[in-house]
Write a protein that holds these residues in place. Structure first.
Motif, PDB file in Angstrom:
ATOM      1  N   LEU A   1      -0.703  13.679  10.762  1.00 37.23           N
ATOM      2  CA  LEU A   1      -1.283  14.991  11.004  1.00 37.23           C
ATOM      3  C   LEU A   1      -0.193  16.056  11.116  1.00 37.23           C
ATOM      4  O   LEU A   1      -0.293  17.131  10.510  1.00 37.23           O
ATOM      5  CB  LEU A   1      -2.157  14.986  12.263  1.00 37.23           C
ATOM      6  N   TYR A   2       0.864  15.775  11.876  1.00 39.28           N
ATOM      7  CA  TYR A   2       1.945  16.753  12.004  1.00 39.28           C
ATOM      8  C   TYR A   2       2.646  16.987  10.670  1.00 39.28           C
ATOM      9  O   TYR A   2       3.051  18.113  10.364  1.00 39.28           O
ATOM     10  CB  TYR A   2       2.956  16.333  13.074  1.00 39.28           C
ATOM     11  N   GLU A   3       2.786  15.956   9.858  1.00 42.23           N
ATOM     12  CA  GLU A   3       3.378  16.138   8.538  1.00 42.23           C
ATOM     13  C   GLU A   3       2.508  17.047   7.674  1.00 42.23           C
ATOM     14  O   GLU A   3       3.018  17.897   6.948  1.00 42.23           O
ATOM     15  CB  GLU A   3       3.582  14.786   7.850  1.00 42.23           C
ATOM     16  N   GLU A   4       1.193  16.862   7.755  1.00 42.07           N
ATOM     17  CA  GLU A   4       0.282  17.710   6.989  1.00 42.07           C
ATOM     18  C   GLU A   4       0.291  19.145   7.513  1.00 42.07           C
ATOM     19  O   GLU A   4       0.266  20.095   6.738  1.00 42.07           O
ATOM     20  CB  GLU A   4      -1.141  17.141   6.997  1.00 42.07           C
ATOM     21  N   ILE A   5       0.315  19.302   8.821  1.00 37.45           N
ATOM     22  CA  ILE A   5       0.377  20.643   9.412  1.00 37.45           C
ATOM     23  C   ILE A   5       1.673  21.330   8.977  1.00 37.45           C
ATOM     24  O   ILE A   5       1.684  22.512   8.657  1.00 37.45           O
ATOM     25  CB  ILE A   5       0.251  20.586  10.948  1.00 37.45           C
ATOM     26  N   HIS A   6       2.762  20.558   8.924  1.00 36.21           N
ATOM     27  CA  HIS A   6       4.051  21.126   8.516  1.00 36.21           C
ATOM     28  C   HIS A   6       4.020  21.643   7.077  1.00 36.21           C
ATOM     29  O   HIS A   6       4.738  22.580   6.736  1.00 36.21           O
ATOM     30  CB  HIS A   6       5.164  20.084   8.675  1.00 36.21           C
ATOM     31  N   LYS A   7       3.178  21.069   6.240  1.00 38.87           N
ATOM     32  CA  LYS A   7       3.078  21.485   4.834  1.00 38.87           C
ATOM     33  C   LYS A   7       2.352  22.826   4.685  1.00 38.87           C
ATOM     34  O   LYS A   7       2.459  23.468   3.644  1.00 38.87           O
ATOM     35  CB  LYS A   7       2.340  20.425   4.018  1.00 38.87           C
ATOM     36  N   LEU A   8       1.616  23.234   5.709  1.00 37.46           N
ATOM     37  CA  LEU A   8       0.885  24.503   5.655  1.00 37.46           C
ATOM     38  C   LEU A   8       1.856  25.674   5.735  1.00 37.46           C
ATOM     39  O   LEU A   8       2.970  25.530   6.254  1.00 37.46           O
ATOM     40  CB  LEU A   8      -0.112  24.584   6.817  1.00 37.46           C
ATOM     41  N   ASP A   9       1.429  26.844   5.262  1.00 40.26           N
ATOM     42  CA  ASP A   9       2.294  28.009   5.417  1.00 40.26           C
ATOM     43  C   ASP A   9       2.343  28.392   6.900  1.00 40.26           C
ATOM     44  O   ASP A   9       1.584  27.887   7.725  1.00 40.26           O
ATOM     45  CB  ASP A   9       1.858  29.170   4.519  1.00 40.26           C
ATOM     46  N   GLU A  10       3.238  29.297   7.230  1.00 43.77           N
ATOM     47  CA  GLU A  10       3.517  29.617   8.632  1.00 43.77           C
ATOM     48  C   GLU A  10       2.285  30.068   9.412  1.00 43.77           C
ATOM     49  O   GLU A  10       2.054  29.615  10.533  1.00 43.77           O
ATOM     50  CB  GLU A  10       4.604  30.689   8.705  1.00 43.77           C
ATOM     51  N   ILE A  11       1.505  30.956   8.831  1.00 47.04           N
ATOM     52  CA  ILE A  11       0.327  31.466   9.536  1.00 47.04           C
ATOM     53  C   ILE A  11      -0.717  30.371   9.693  1.00 47.04           C
ATOM     54  O   ILE A  11      -1.311  30.205  10.768  1.00 47.04           O
ATOM     55  CB  ILE A  11      -0.270  32.691   8.808  1.00 47.04           C
ATOM     56  N   ASP A  12      -0.949  29.583   8.637  1.00 49.82           N
ATOM     57  CA  ASP A  12      -1.927  28.492   8.726  1.00 49.82           C
ATOM     58  C   ASP A  12      -1.506  27.450   9.765  1.00 49.82           C
ATOM     59  O   ASP A  12      -2.341  26.902  10.475  1.00 49.82           O
ATOM     60  CB  ASP A  12      -2.146  27.833   7.362  1.00 49.82           C
ATOM     61  N   ARG A  13      -0.205  27.188   9.850  1.00 48.48           N
ATOM     62  CA  ARG A  13       0.293  26.276  10.895  1.00 48.48           C
ATOM     63  C   ARG A  13      -0.045  26.828  12.274  1.00 48.48           C
ATOM     64  O   ARG A  13      -0.517  26.108  13.148  1.00 48.48           O
ATOM     65  CB  ARG A  13       1.814  26.130  10.807  1.00 48.48           C
ATOM     66  N   SER A  14       0.203  28.106  12.445  1.00 49.04           N
ATOM     67  CA  SER A  14      -0.072  28.745  13.734  1.00 49.04           C
ATOM     68  C   SER A  14      -1.552  28.687  14.062  1.00 49.04           C
ATOM     69  O   SER A  14      -1.930  28.353  15.186  1.00 49.04           O
ATOM     70  CB  SER A  14       0.404  30.201  13.710  1.00 49.04           C
ATOM     71  N   VAL A  15      -2.401  29.006  13.079  1.00 47.62           N
ATOM     72  CA  VAL A  15      -3.855  28.957  13.288  1.00 47.62           C
ATOM     73  C   VAL A  15      -4.274  27.546  13.689  1.00 47.62           C
ATOM     74  O   VAL A  15      -5.064  27.355  14.620  1.00 47.62           O
ATOM     75  CB  VAL A  15      -4.613  29.416  12.012  1.00 47.62           C
ATOM     76  N   THR A  16      -3.738  26.541  13.002  1.00 46.30           N
ATOM     77  CA  THR A  16      -4.089  25.152  13.284  1.00 46.30           C
ATOM     78  C   THR A  16      -3.722  24.762  14.713  1.00 46.30           C
ATOM     79  O   THR A  16      -4.529  24.167  15.434  1.00 46.30           O
ATOM     80  CB  THR A  16      -3.394  24.202  12.281  1.00 46.30           C
TER      81      THR A  16
END
Length: 168
Positions: A107-122
């Motif tokens: 899950l953290y690896e997938e979250i890391h693949k998101l852009d910065e704002i999407d990571r923050s939203v997640t």
């Protein structure tokens, strides 16, 4: 504010909210060395921000904003931050609980693949913040938060199917 008062506040905040900070660090930095560097940078930023805290927001919201903004800046610069601060006295508060759950690692690896704002939203969503709170922290509209969450969920669901059935 005296240094001992500031140190006491820092220790209290880190003790109460280190899990939140580790979550953000883990989403923005993959290697252990990078996580250590980013965590140190976040702690330094928190330390410097304590005198400016006016209790207009909750401590959790305040720390989230500092941690997310620091992580985003750190990611953009892609360099190691090596500011030296005398924070050895609080080192015992900073030890991360190691987890071996491979699903969480995925899950953290997938979250890391998101852009910065999407990571923050997640991360904000995982911690139960409302759309309104997320919008205020990130400087985007509530409807934009909703759209982003919908897209992120779909993306993670799609990726989880590949995780559950590797080789497909």
């Amino acid at each position: 504010m005296t240094d001992p008062e500031q140190k006491q506040i820092l220790e209290q905040w880190l003790d109460q909210h280190k899990g939140l900070l580790f979550k953000i660090v883990r989403a923005y930095a993959l290697t252990a060395m990078d996580r250590d560097d980013l965590f140190q940078e976040i702690v330094i930023q928190v330390w410097h921000s304590i005198p400016a805290f006016r209790h207009e927001a909750s401590v959790t919201t305040w720390l989230y904003r500092i941690a997310l903004n620091t992580a985003i800046k750190w990611t953009r610069k892609e360099r190691k931050h090596t500011q030296a601060e005398a924070l050895d006295d609080v080192h015992h508060l900073l030890s991360e609980n190691k987890t071996t759950d491979e699903r969480l690692t995925w899950l953290y690896e997938e979250i890391h693949k998101l852009d910065e704002i999407d990571r923050s939203v997640t991360l904000l969503l995982l911690d139960g913040f409302s759309y309104k709170e997320m919008a205020a922290m990130l400087g985007i509209s509530e409807s934009n938060v909703g759209v982003k969450i919908n897209r992120i969920k779909k993306q993670l669901i799609t990726q989880s199917k590949n995780y559950d059935n590797p080789g497909i």
